[in-house]
Design a protein around this motif. Sequence first.
Motif, PDB file in Angstrom:
ATOM      1  N   GLY A 137     118.038  40.381 106.633  1.00  0.00           N
ATOM      2  CA  GLY A 137     118.520  39.156 106.015  1.00  0.00           C
ATOM      3  C   GLY A 137     117.648  38.628 104.896  1.00  0.00           C
ATOM      4  N   VAL A 138     116.701  39.433 104.393  1.00  0.00           N
ATOM      5  CA  VAL A 138     115.836  39.004 103.292  1.00  0.00           C
ATOM      6  C   VAL A 138     116.597  39.164 101.979  1.00  0.00           C
ATOM      7  N   ARG A 139     116.642  38.097 101.198  1.00  0.00           N
ATOM      8  CA  ARG A 139     117.287  38.167  99.882  1.00  0.00           C
ATOM      9  C   ARG A 139     116.296  38.745  98.879  1.00  0.00           C
ATOM     10  N   VAL A 140     116.561  39.975  98.443  1.00  0.00           N
ATOM     11  CA  VAL A 140     115.643  40.684  97.544  1.00  0.00           C
ATOM     12  C   VAL A 140     116.060  40.435  96.104  1.00  0.00           C
ATOM     13  N   ARG A 141     115.273  39.664  95.367  1.00  0.00           N
ATOM     14  CA  ARG A 141     115.554  39.381  93.950  1.00  0.00           C
ATOM     15  C   ARG A 141     114.833  40.352  93.020  1.00  0.00           C
ATOM     16  N   GLY A 142     113.809  40.998  93.543  1.00  0.00           N
ATOM     17  CA  GLY A 142     113.060  41.973  92.755  1.00  0.00           C
ATOM     18  C   GLY A 142     112.240  42.855  93.680  1.00  0.00           C
ATOM     19  N   PHE A 143     112.082  44.124  93.295  1.00  0.00           N
ATOM     20  CA  PHE A 143     111.329  45.056  94.137  1.00  0.00           C
ATOM     21  C   PHE A 143     110.636  46.072  93.231  1.00  0.00           C
ATOM     22  N   ALA A 144     109.376  46.386  93.539  1.00  0.00           N
ATOM     23  CA  ALA A 144     108.643  47.387  92.753  1.00  0.00           C
ATOM     24  C   ALA A 144     107.558  48.009  93.621  1.00  0.00           C
ATOM     25  N   VAL A 145     107.246  49.257  93.297  1.00  0.00           N
ATOM     26  CA  VAL A 145     106.087  49.939  93.881  1.00  0.00           C
ATOM     27  C   VAL A 145     105.095  50.165  92.758  1.00  0.00           C
ATOM     28  N   ARG A 146     103.923  49.556  92.849  1.00  0.00           N
ATOM     29  CA  ARG A 146     102.877  49.678  91.835  1.00  0.00           C
ATOM     30  C   ARG A 146     101.817  50.653  92.333  1.00  0.00           C
ATOM     31  N   ARG A 147     101.791  51.820  91.755  1.00  0.00           N
ATOM     32  CA  ARG A 147     100.825  52.824  92.183  1.00  0.00           C
ATOM     33  C   ARG A 147      99.508  52.664  91.421  1.00  0.00           C
ATOM     34  N   THR A 148      98.421  53.032  92.075  1.00  0.00           N
ATOM     35  CA  THR A 148      97.119  53.017  91.433  1.00  0.00           C
ATOM     36  C   THR A 148      97.151  53.974  90.246  1.00  0.00           C
ATOM     37  N   SER A 149      96.730  53.506  89.081  1.00  0.00           N
ATOM     38  CA  SER A 149      96.729  54.376  87.906  1.00  0.00           C
ATOM     39  C   SER A 149      95.634  55.435  88.048  1.00  0.00           C
ATOM     40  N   LEU A 150      95.790  56.529  87.291  1.00  0.00           N
ATOM     41  CA  LEU A 150      94.761  57.566  87.311  1.00  0.00           C
ATOM     42  C   LEU A 150      93.418  57.009  86.863  1.00  0.00           C
ATOM     43  N   GLU A 151      93.463  56.118  85.881  1.00  0.00           N
ATOM     44  CA  GLU A 151      92.219  55.521  85.410  1.00  0.00           C
ATOM     45  C   GLU A 151      91.525  54.772  86.543  1.00  0.00           C
ATOM     46  N   GLN A 152      92.276  53.960  87.271  1.00  0.00           N
ATOM     47  CA  GLN A 152      91.683  53.220  88.383  1.00  0.00           C
ATOM     48  C   GLN A 152      91.140  54.162  89.446  1.00  0.00           C
ATOM     49  N   ARG A 153      91.883  55.219  89.720  1.00  0.00           N
ATOM     50  CA  ARG A 153      91.462  56.167  90.752  1.00  0.00           C
ATOM     51  C   ARG A 153      90.160  56.861  90.373  1.00  0.00           C
ATOM     52  N   PHE A 154      90.040  57.293  89.125  1.00  0.00           N
ATOM     53  CA  PHE A 154      88.826  57.981  88.717  1.00  0.00           C
ATOM     54  C   PHE A 154      87.636  57.036  88.668  1.00  0.00           C
ATOM     55  N   VAL A 155      87.878  55.793  88.282  1.00  0.00           N
ATOM     56  CA  VAL A 155      86.788  54.818  88.297  1.00  0.00           C
ATOM     57  C   VAL A 155      86.337  54.557  89.734  1.00  0.00           C
ATOM     58  N   GLU A 156      87.299  54.510  90.663  1.00  0.00           N
ATOM     59  CA  GLU A 156      86.946  54.354  92.076  1.00  0.00           C
ATOM     60  C   GLU A 156      86.051  55.502  92.546  1.00  0.00           C
ATOM     61  N   LEU A 157      86.348  56.710  92.086  1.00  0.00           N
ATOM     62  CA  LEU A 157      85.617  57.892  92.545  1.00  0.00           C
ATOM     63  C   LEU A 157      84.262  58.053  91.886  1.00  0.00           C
ATOM     64  N   THR A 158      84.161  57.661  90.612  1.00  0.00           N
ATOM     65  CA  THR A 158      82.958  57.992  89.852  1.00  0.00           C
ATOM     66  C   THR A 158      82.157  56.788  89.385  1.00  0.00           C
ATOM     67  N   GLY A 159      82.716  55.566  89.493  1.00  0.00           N
ATOM     68  CA  GLY A 159      81.993  54.385  89.060  1.00  0.00           C
ATOM     69  C   GLY A 159      82.470  53.876  87.716  1.00  0.00           C
ATOM     70  N   GLU A 160      82.083  52.679  87.394  1.00  0.00           N
ATOM     71  CA  GLU A 160      82.552  52.016  86.181  1.00  0.00           C
ATOM     72  C   GLU A 160      82.089  52.704  84.907  1.00  0.00           C
ATOM     73  N   GLY A 161      81.037  53.528  85.009  1.00  0.00           N
ATOM     74  CA  GLY A 161      80.496  54.156  83.795  1.00  0.00           C
ATOM     75  C   GLY A 161      81.306  55.324  83.293  1.00  0.00           C
ATOM     76  N   PHE A 162      82.369  55.700  84.014  1.00  0.00           N
ATOM     77  CA  PHE A 162      83.150  56.856  83.601  1.00  0.00           C
ATOM     78  C   PHE A 162      83.950  56.535  82.366  1.00  0.00           C
ATOM     79  N   ASP A 163      83.860  57.422  81.366  1.00  0.00           N
ATOM     80  CA  ASP A 163      84.584  57.221  80.101  1.00  0.00           C
ATOM     81  C   ASP A 163      86.004  57.702  80.291  1.00  0.00           C
ATOM     82  N   VAL A 164      86.950  56.762  80.351  1.00  0.00           N
ATOM     83  CA  VAL A 164      88.355  57.117  80.556  1.00  0.00           C
ATOM     84  C   VAL A 164      89.155  56.874  79.286  1.00  0.00           C
ATOM     85  N   VAL A 165      88.507  56.702  78.169  1.00  0.00           N
ATOM     86  CA  VAL A 165      89.207  56.434  76.927  1.00  0.00           C
ATOM     87  C   VAL A 165      89.389  57.731  76.159  1.00  0.00           C
TER      88      VAL A 165
END
Length: 328
Positions: free
Chosen positions: A299-327
Amino acid sequence: MTELAIETHGLTKRFRAQTAVDGIDLAVPRGSVFGFLGPNGSGKTTTIRMLLGLVGATAGQARVLGGDMPRALHDVLPRVGALVEGPAFAPFLSGAANLRRFDAADRHAPPATRADRVAGALDRVGLAHAARKKAGAYSLGMKQRLGLANALLMPRDLLVLDEPTNGLDPQGTREVRSLIRSFAADGTTVFVSSHLLAEVEQLCTHVGVMSAGRLVAQGTLEEFRRSGESRVEVVTPDPGPARATLERLGLATDATGPAHDSDAAASDALVTARFTADDGIDAGAPTADAIVVALVADGVRVRGFAVRRTSLEQRFVELTGEGFDVVA
């Protein structure tokens, strides 16, 4: 079982008190384009040098094209083309003359067909017009292409390329990417070391990630796209029932907030829930469709729905740290 072009077990390299490569277990499938990623100084080039027998390992084993390295060096290396740490050529010789010298040093290369091999390699990397130009007058990008041409003088089962687009302009970068794809289409395994995420995204079928000498992750590119934490977002005027449904489905809900969608009504709320590839949608239960069906059934009225996946950039930063050059 997938046949491997490169396989290591506990491969380690220490320089006195410093451990440059720390017990890595690589698995590079034959016919793949394998992106070897990580920040500068993470151990990528040292690993490549061990794989090619240029430096000895402190511990562990490495197999390349089925041969134990460095014991099988003389049998394996003729089947491997490599461009490591940038190309180095005699500046006073032309591009073609440099390639002839390298070809002549290869005891497996028949002299009778040398001229054809050199011309064909130069043509394939787009340097036929500069064949007679002195290498010292080449731009950095042209030298990079000449290095690729050198790796292509003989048929190769494996190409090992360390930062292959270094110094190339956008057009040159596209050309090299196209070349690498053509190598893989011909059945050659391509091992590409890079610190540029965009390059690996556009080129590779498989990825290994290095950080501080350790192999922190490896697998297919699609597995990396599905890994990490992602979110389900539901825009609804029924936040309480929506949260209850998501939690019943095994998803961890976050604090409910206002819906920022321009089409959302004032009464609408944004309900979010987190999942990982191990316990959520990508594990097979529930699917995105199943979540919507469950919400509507409750009975939930769904006005909008999305699946937001972790971007590759975010994933690699998670694995290697903020110093990783993803540009790119």
